[in-house]
Design a protein around this motif. Structure first.
Motif, PDB file in Angstrom:
ATOM      1  N   GLY A 129      37.489  38.629  47.592  1.00 48.37           N
ATOM      2  CA  GLY A 129      38.260  38.363  46.396  1.00 48.37           C
ATOM      3  C   GLY A 129      37.600  38.935  45.153  1.00 48.37           C
ATOM      4  N   HIS A 130      38.200  38.626  43.999  1.00 49.93           N
ATOM      5  CA  HIS A 130      37.829  39.315  42.766  1.00 49.93           C
ATOM      6  C   HIS A 130      36.418  39.015  42.280  1.00 49.93           C
ATOM      7  CE1 HIS A 130      38.972  35.366  41.106  1.00 49.93           C
ATOM      8  NE2 HIS A 130      38.282  35.702  40.047  1.00 49.93           N
ATOM      9  N   ARG A 131      35.877  37.830  42.605  1.00 48.09           N
ATOM     10  CA  ARG A 131      34.554  37.493  42.061  1.00 48.09           C
ATOM     11  C   ARG A 131      33.430  38.289  42.722  1.00 48.09           C
ATOM     12  NH1 ARG A 131      32.508  33.967  38.860  1.00 48.09           N
ATOM     13  NH2 ARG A 131      30.673  33.765  40.203  1.00 48.09           N
ATOM     14  N   GLN A 132      33.712  38.939  43.816  1.00 49.04           N
ATOM     15  CA  GLN A 132      32.671  39.705  44.490  1.00 49.04           C
ATOM     16  C   GLN A 132      32.475  41.088  43.889  1.00 49.04           C
ATOM     17  OE1 GLN A 132      34.892  39.199  48.034  1.00 49.04           O
ATOM     18  NE2 GLN A 132      33.320  37.993  49.053  1.00 49.04           N
ATOM     19  N   VAL A 133      33.349  41.477  42.985  1.00 50.12           N
ATOM     20  CA  VAL A 133      33.320  42.844  42.459  1.00 50.12           C
ATOM     21  C   VAL A 133      32.156  43.022  41.489  1.00 50.12           C
ATOM     22  CG1 VAL A 133      34.566  44.559  41.092  1.00 50.12           C
ATOM     23  CG2 VAL A 133      35.784  43.155  42.770  1.00 50.12           C
ATOM     24  N   ALA A 134      31.298  44.011  41.797  1.00 46.23           N
ATOM     25  CA  ALA A 134      30.216  44.377  40.887  1.00 46.23           C
ATOM     26  C   ALA A 134      30.613  45.551  40.007  1.00 46.23           C
ATOM     27  CB  ALA A 134      28.963  44.722  41.678  1.00 46.23           C
ATOM     28  N   GLU A 135      31.470  46.429  40.543  1.00 48.18           N
ATOM     29  CA  GLU A 135      31.894  47.613  39.791  1.00 48.18           C
ATOM     30  C   GLU A 135      33.276  48.052  40.281  1.00 48.18           C
ATOM     31  OE1 GLU A 135      30.386  52.207  38.866  1.00 48.18           O
ATOM     32  OE2 GLU A 135      29.353  50.952  40.341  1.00 48.18           O
ATOM     33  N   THR A 136      34.165  48.336  39.336  1.00 47.55           N
ATOM     34  CA  THR A 136      35.487  48.849  39.672  1.00 47.55           C
ATOM     35  C   THR A 136      35.439  50.371  39.705  1.00 47.55           C
ATOM     36  OG1 THR A 136      36.564  46.947  38.664  1.00 47.55           O
ATOM     37  CG2 THR A 136      37.915  48.906  39.012  1.00 47.55           C
ATOM     38  N   LEU A 137      35.902  50.955  40.804  1.00 48.50           N
ATOM     39  CA  LEU A 137      35.874  52.396  41.009  1.00 48.50           C
ATOM     40  C   LEU A 137      37.296  52.946  40.967  1.00 48.50           C
ATOM     41  CD1 LEU A 137      33.343  52.378  43.997  1.00 48.50           C
ATOM     42  CD2 LEU A 137      32.836  52.723  41.562  1.00 48.50           C
ATOM     43  N   PRO A 138      37.466  54.259  40.838  1.00 49.14           N
ATOM     44  CA  PRO A 138      38.813  54.835  40.809  1.00 49.14           C
ATOM     45  C   PRO A 138      39.580  54.559  42.102  1.00 49.14           C
ATOM     46  CG  PRO A 138      37.184  56.426  40.020  1.00 49.14           C
ATOM     47  CD  PRO A 138      36.417  55.268  40.604  1.00 49.14           C
ATOM     48  N   GLY A 139      40.901  54.528  41.966  1.00 46.07           N
ATOM     49  CA  GLY A 139      41.752  54.390  43.134  1.00 46.07           C
ATOM     50  C   GLY A 139      41.752  53.008  43.745  1.00 46.07           C
ATOM     51  N   HIS A 140      41.599  51.975  42.921  1.00 51.59           N
ATOM     52  CA  HIS A 140      41.586  50.592  43.405  1.00 51.59           C
ATOM     53  C   HIS A 140      40.508  50.377  44.471  1.00 51.59           C
ATOM     54  CE1 HIS A 140      45.247  49.862  41.161  1.00 51.59           C
ATOM     55  NE2 HIS A 140      45.824  50.892  41.768  1.00 51.59           N
ATOM     56  N   ARG A 141      39.350  50.936  44.207  1.00 53.95           N
ATOM     57  CA  ARG A 141      38.202  50.726  45.091  1.00 53.95           C
ATOM     58  C   ARG A 141      37.123  50.000  44.304  1.00 53.95           C
ATOM     59  NH1 ARG A 141      38.888  53.638  49.719  1.00 53.95           N
ATOM     60  NH2 ARG A 141      40.498  55.270  49.623  1.00 53.95           N
ATOM     61  N   TYR A 142      36.215  49.362  45.052  1.00 53.49           N
ATOM     62  CA  TYR A 142      35.271  48.464  44.389  1.00 53.49           C
ATOM     63  C   TYR A 142      33.912  48.508  45.076  1.00 53.49           C
ATOM     64  CZ  TYR A 142      39.828  46.761  42.996  1.00 53.49           C
ATOM     65  OH  TYR A 142      41.108  46.700  42.546  1.00 53.49           O
ATOM     66  N   ARG A 143      32.905  48.343  44.261  1.00 52.24           N
ATOM     67  CA  ARG A 143      31.560  48.102  44.797  1.00 52.24           C
ATOM     68  C   ARG A 143      31.286  46.613  44.670  1.00 52.24           C
ATOM     69  NH1 ARG A 143      26.536  47.441  42.842  1.00 52.24           N
ATOM     70  NH2 ARG A 143      27.178  47.939  40.690  1.00 52.24           N
ATOM     71  N   LEU A 144      30.909  45.979  45.781  1.00 58.00           N
ATOM     72  CA  LEU A 144      30.708  44.533  45.779  1.00 58.00           C
ATOM     73  C   LEU A 144      29.272  44.173  45.423  1.00 58.00           C
ATOM     74  CD1 LEU A 144      32.767  43.440  48.916  1.00 58.00           C
ATOM     75  CD2 LEU A 144      33.534  43.838  46.553  1.00 58.00           C
ATOM     76  N   ARG A 145      29.092  42.955  45.030  1.00 53.19           N
ATOM     77  CA  ARG A 145      27.765  42.476  44.680  1.00 53.19           C
ATOM     78  C   ARG A 145      26.832  42.564  45.882  1.00 53.19           C
ATOM     79  NH1 ARG A 145      28.213  39.653  39.820  1.00 53.19           N
ATOM     80  NH2 ARG A 145      30.348  39.002  39.293  1.00 53.19           N
ATOM     81  N   SER A 146      25.556  42.800  45.606  1.00 53.72           N
ATOM     82  CA  SER A 146      24.568  42.867  46.683  1.00 53.72           C
ATOM     83  C   SER A 146      23.786  41.570  46.816  1.00 53.72           C
ATOM     84  CB  SER A 146      23.597  44.025  46.429  1.00 53.72           C
ATOM     85  OG  SER A 146      22.943  43.868  45.176  1.00 53.72           O
TER      86      SER A 146
END
Length: 415
Positions: free
Chosen positions: A277-294
């Protein structure tokens, strides 16, 4: 009934209560004048906390192993949160309630902040751990019969779905030793799971020994710490445990809905969440892709229960101000004397002797409904288990000799 020896109680609890408050947390704010001071320790209030727990005005509350009452500073934190939400006030400056709760937990229990996630329940924690493991048919999980029921429900499902084996270690006289686990642990063991302090009888496991056993077989150690954290000094990393889950509503004296999970940093690289879900997102990337928290925050997939988180932050401050060493010194000594008193009355003890926890369980041998009524009439709160045959009492920081004497007095009149 002859009263139990009060001199030993004075020696083991009042002396501890007279110790100076540790620096930092609540103690520091007391010195600054921003928090009410704890009361002066006395025989009736060895830790000087009873005024912070209004439940003591109404009951001999020996039931924190079920639900711990919140102290006044935690109630005030909940009021402050609710008032701010009601009035839709802007966020206060400084650390958020989550930041304060995580920092307080890490400081009190010997972890780093990035090893802590705030979940909703203790059961969430073991589900996350079980889901992250790469199970193969023929693997096994080793637990013991003093564990909480949710563990059996979870791992029986794994048996059905994954073809793994759940091995349950029996207890003897309320005790399960590391050697007992050793007989059922082998090269196909993936997880050893224990209730660090049993909800059934308060038995406390030796986590470093169990960790050594599990790791020697390439397995991990999970500890359900909900009956442990808040009752004695803890450094989770030094205990050797790989994962530990707890919740706020028992011995941390916070609320339901904020359940800290500890994951050793070395496991964060391979563990994956069981939901997203949304709280795990560390960085929003292009094309609705995401880097999650480590960090362990990757397991916080959705909005937190912010009221209980605020309560947790305040509760951890309160515990730090009182001191876990002082809490353990008081509650373990008084629980030991409760156990001795029950044994002297001929009760069949389920809690082993010299057990370092605040929980005492025994088979009372009396008519359940009559005993329950007598206890209620005397304003005594405890828990009955095993269809009423087993009585479980829990001694918290605010309990005193009078509370224990009241319970033993009712039992003595009915024997």
């Amino acid at each position: 009934m002859t009263p139990l020896d009060r001199r030993n109680f004075i020696r083991t609890t009042a002396a501890a209560g007279l110790a100076a408050l540790p620096a930092g947390g609540l103690a520091a704010r007391i010195a600054e004048g921003s928090e009410p001071a704890l009361a002066k320790p006395s025989l009736d209030d060895p830790l000087g906390v009873r005024a912070s727990f209004p439940v003591t005005e109404e009951l001999a509350y020996l039931n924190t192993a079920s639900v711990g009452p919140i102290p006044i500073p935690v109630r005030d934190a909940l009021y402050t949160y609710a008032d701010g939400k009601m009035r839709r006030q802007g966020g206060a400056s400084g650390p958020s309630p989550r930041q304060r709760a995580v920092a307080g937990f890490a400081g009190l229990f010997g972890t780093d902040e990035d090893e802590i996630a705030l979940l909703y329940s203790t059961t969430d924690a073991e589900n996350i751990v079980a889901s992250a493991l790469d199970w193969r048919e023929g693997d096994n999980i080793v637990v013991d019969e003093l564990h909480f029921v949710s563990t059996y429900v979870l791992h029986r499902q794994l048996e059905q779905r994954m073809g793994v084996e759940l091995r349950v270690v029996p207890s003897r006289d309320g005790v399960v030793t590391t050697e007992d686990f050793e007989h059922r642990t082998d090269g196909r063991t993936r997880l050893v799971s224990v209730a660090w302090v049993s909800n059934r009888n308060g038995f406390r496991h030796d986590l470093p020994a169990l960790a050594e056993l599990a790791h020697a077989h390439g397995a991990y150690l999970y500890a359900d710490a909900v009956q442990a954290l808040g009752t004695f000094p803890v450094n989770l990393r030094e205990e050797g445990v790989d994962f530990a889950g707890a919740n706020g509503y028992k011995w941390l004296h916070a609320d339901f809905g904020c359940a800290p999970l500890f994951v050793r940093r070395e496991h964060l690289e391979w563990m994956t969440p069981d939901r997203y879900g949304h709280r795990q997102v560390a960085e929003t990337l292009p094309g609705h892709r995401y880097r999650l928290r480590s960090s362990a925050a990757r397991f916080e997939y959705a909005s937190l229960a912010n009221g209980p988180v605020a309560a947790m932050a305040a509760a951890l401050d309160f515990l730090a101000g009182v001191g876990l060493d002082r809490i353990a010194g008081h509650t373990h000594a008084l629980a030991g004397e409760l156990r001795d008193g029950a044994e002297a009355l001929g009760m069949q003890l389920f809690t082993p002797p010299r057990n370092p926890s605040p929980i005492v369980s025994f088979y009372h041998g009396l008519e359940h409904e009559a005993l329950a009524k007598a206890l209620a009439d005397e304003g005594i709160a405890i828990t009955f288990q095993e269809e009423g045959r087993l009585l479980r009492a829990a001694v918290a920081m605010f309990n005193n000799r009078e509370d224990v004497d009241r319970l033993l007095g009712v039992l003595a009149r009915m024997v």
